[in-house]
Scaffold this motif. Sequence first.
Motif, mmCIF file in Angstrom:
data_model
loop_
_atom_site.group_PDB
_atom_site.id
_atom_site.type_symbol
_atom_site.label_atom_id
_atom_site.label_comp_id
_atom_site.label_asym_id
_atom_site.label_seq_id
_atom_site.Cartn_x
_atom_site.Cartn_y
_atom_site.Cartn_z
ATOM 1 N N CYS A 112 0.829 -1.209 0.000
ATOM 2 C CA CYS A 112 0.000 0.000 0.000
ATOM 3 C C CYS A 112 0.862 1.256 0.000
ATOM 4 C CB CYS A 112 -0.930 0.003 1.219
ATOM 5 S SG CYS A 112 -2.308 -1.159 1.103
ATOM 6 N N VAL A 113 1.966 1.206 0.744
ATOM 7 C CA VAL A 113 2.888 2.345 0.756
ATOM 8 C C VAL A 113 3.422 2.589 -0.653
ATOM 9 C CG1 VAL A 113 5.108 3.200 1.594
ATOM 10 C CG2 VAL A 113 3.546 2.058 3.174
ATOM 11 N N GLY A 114 3.839 1.506 -1.315
ATOM 12 C CA GLY A 114 4.326 1.635 -2.683
ATOM 13 C C GLY A 114 3.250 2.138 -3.631
ATOM 14 N N PHE A 115 2.029 1.671 -3.417
ATOM 15 C CA PHE A 115 0.915 2.097 -4.257
ATOM 16 C C PHE A 115 0.641 3.583 -4.097
ATOM 17 C CE2 PHE A 115 -2.821 1.455 -6.749
ATOM 18 C CZ PHE A 115 -3.789 2.298 -6.232
ATOM 19 N N LEU A 116 0.662 4.072 -2.856
ATOM 20 C CA LEU A 116 0.438 5.498 -2.612
ATOM 21 C C LEU A 116 1.553 6.344 -3.215
ATOM 22 C CD1 LEU A 116 -0.876 5.323 1.056
ATOM 23 C CD2 LEU A 116 -2.195 5.876 -0.988
ATOM 24 N N LYS A 117 2.787 5.822 -3.173
ATOM 25 C CA LYS A 117 3.895 6.526 -3.820
ATOM 26 C C LYS A 117 3.688 6.569 -5.340
ATOM 27 C CE LYS A 117 7.505 5.641 -0.365
ATOM 28 N NZ LYS A 117 8.824 5.000 -0.098
#
Length: 236
Positions: A53-58
Amino acid sequence: MTGDLETLIELAQNGNADAQEQLVVENSGLIWSIARRYFGRGVEPDDLYQLGCVGFLKAIQGFDLSYGTQFSTYAVPKIAGEIRRFLRDDGTVKVSRSLKERAAAIKMTRQRLTGILGREPGISELAEELMLTPEEIAAAETATSAAESIQRESGDEGFTLEDVLCTAGIEDSIVESLSLQTALQILSERERLVLSLRYFHTLTQQRVASVIGVSQVQVSRIEKKALEKLRDYFLS
């Protein structure tokens, strides 16, 4: 909240928390499919999902709408890269000192207002008292609290979200054809919101209750009913 992909991305890039949440929920199947590639490497599945999710938000923040590239094509390496970076560094997600201090101030203010009001204050009340936005409060508390596990039992039957998503014989079909994004459409708006806050934003049932304005018992019932619907959907 509804809207096409480009509109949601543009809103999310401008700080719209609802658009960010909707994009995560609608693409959770994609995030899970990538997280599953790294199962069995000593990190819990829900932690891998949170990293995804962190990567997706980035990816949302870095995506250029003018390039004409499909967003999913851009997002996949960002999601995988965030997970691989964590596994490579073999460390834990670090929380900055300022975020910890903010979380501590929120906790103290919450306790003080609870004593004054005779109830737990809502996020909007905390925001006004601390001169922060609701999003800043949620971010600080989420970053410094232990994540709710998809392995946590829910309901009298004791089944978990992991059971729903990873029942033997259906995992591949979930990823390949019955994505979580599709499955979530069978739920009511309130059911989707509760699952999003519980499992994607790692809030406790009590915190969810204060956000949506119902009792903790009602949140428990909504969550149980939603999980039952998803389980029946994937097993049908």
